[in-house]
Design a protein around this motif. Structure first.
Motif, short mmCIF file in Angstrom:
data_model
loop_
_atom_site.label_atom_id
_atom_site.label_comp_id
_atom_site.label_asym_id
_atom_site.label_seq_id
_atom_site.Cartn_x
_atom_site.Cartn_y
_atom_site.Cartn_z
N UNK A 143 -41.78 42.86 31.59
CA UNK A 143 -42.70 43.89 31.10
C UNK A 143 -42.51 44.03 29.60
N UNK A 144 -43.60 44.04 28.87
CA UNK A 144 -43.53 44.24 27.42
C UNK A 144 -44.43 45.41 27.04
N UNK A 145 -44.06 46.06 25.95
CA UNK A 145 -44.88 47.19 25.51
C UNK A 145 -44.49 47.66 24.13
N UNK A 146 -45.28 48.55 23.61
CA UNK A 146 -45.02 49.11 22.28
C UNK A 146 -43.81 50.02 22.33
N UNK A 147 -43.00 49.93 21.30
CA UNK A 147 -41.75 50.68 21.21
C UNK A 147 -41.83 51.64 20.03
N UNK A 148 -41.77 52.95 20.31
CA UNK A 148 -41.91 53.94 19.25
C UNK A 148 -40.76 54.94 19.31
N UNK A 149 -39.80 54.87 18.38
CA UNK A 149 -38.71 55.85 18.35
C UNK A 149 -39.26 57.27 18.18
N UNK A 150 -38.63 58.23 18.84
CA UNK A 150 -39.10 59.62 18.77
C UNK A 150 -38.26 60.46 17.82
N UNK A 151 -37.08 59.95 17.46
CA UNK A 151 -36.15 60.70 16.60
C UNK A 151 -35.75 62.04 17.21
N UNK A 152 -35.68 62.07 18.51
CA UNK A 152 -35.22 63.28 19.20
C UNK A 152 -34.60 62.91 20.53
N UNK A 153 -33.86 63.85 21.08
CA UNK A 153 -33.20 63.62 22.36
C UNK A 153 -34.03 64.20 23.51
N UNK A 154 -33.83 63.62 24.67
CA UNK A 154 -34.51 64.09 25.87
C UNK A 154 -33.95 63.33 27.05
N UNK A 155 -34.59 63.49 28.20
CA UNK A 155 -34.11 62.83 29.41
C UNK A 155 -34.85 61.51 29.62
N UNK A 156 -34.09 60.44 29.71
CA UNK A 156 -34.62 59.10 29.94
C UNK A 156 -35.21 59.01 31.34
N UNK A 157 -36.38 58.43 31.48
CA UNK A 157 -37.01 58.35 32.80
C UNK A 157 -36.31 57.35 33.71
#
Length: 217
Positions: A143-157
């Motif tokens: 699987x390939x896709x666009x990668x965009x850093x959010x510069x914030x923390x949260x819960x990984x899916x």
């Protein structure tokens, strides 16, 4: 020779359950509470390995019989020879999974400890894309896709841990009936920026496999 039995995410799950019991021991939990924790942890581990032999069950349950908190790390270490490595994969095989990416840069496959891998992932900085390789139903899928850093923390899916996140957006290859030629659907989720750390935290592959099915079917 030890027979491989435990996949990476299962090993992480065992460590998590062992950590719960270790904490209960360190805090001098009430004996009834402690016994309840032991029973709960053992039951969850058995559910992970329904086809385990008696010897394998004995090996898996040993850690939940421990009485001293300082013994846990030693016994977790003893399980490592039983880890099942991510299936061998070559650069050529990976390139075939992503045929449209003619100049795809791959990670150093020889530097990876495949015992601790549930899925392979890497970022191609030049294209700002994230690539994931997973072994599903006896074959590799990509699987390939666009990668965009959010510069914030949260819960990984994927691992459900609170970490630095990136938005991973892939175009679904699944097309409903009677759609127009220009139909497309983007599927996005927030996941750990560090794939290696995500692999260390992952205890369940359900979300990963659901995402893959949504993207490629």
């Amino acid at each position: 020779m030890c027979e491989p039995l435990i996949r990476n995410h299962q090993f992480n799950f065992i460590k998590k359950q062992a950590g719960i019991l270790e904490h209960a021991l360190k805090t001098n939990a009430d004996p009834k509470v402690l016994e309840s924790v032991r029973y709960s942890s053992e039951s969850k581990i058995y559910e992970l390995f329904p086809d385990a032999t008696d010897n394998q069950k004995q090996m898996l349950e040993t850690i939940f019989k421990l009485k001293a908190a300082e013994d846990f790390q030693k016994h977790l270490k003893a399980l490592e020879p039983h880890l099942m490595e991510f299936p061998p994969i070559s650069a050529k095989q990976i390139l075939k999974l992503f045929p449209k990416n003619k100049k795809l840069k791959l990670p150093d496959l020889s530097a990876i400890d495949y015992r601790y891998v549930t899925y392979l992932s890497w970022i191609d900085i030049a294209t700002n894309k994230l690539f994931i390789v997973y072994h599903l139903n006896g074959q590799f899928v990509g699987v390939e896709g666009k990668y965009t850093p959010t510069n914030k923390k949260g819960f990984c899916f994927l691992c459900n841990r609170y970490e630095e996140l990136a938005l991973f957006t892939a175009i679904s290859k699944k097309r409903p009936a009677h759609t127009t030629p220009d139909y497309y659907k983007a599927v996005g989720n927030y996941l750990c920026m560090n794939g290696q750390e995500c692999n260390k935290n992952l205890t369940d592959v359900a979300s990963l496999e659901k995402f893959i099915d949504t993207v490629i079917g």
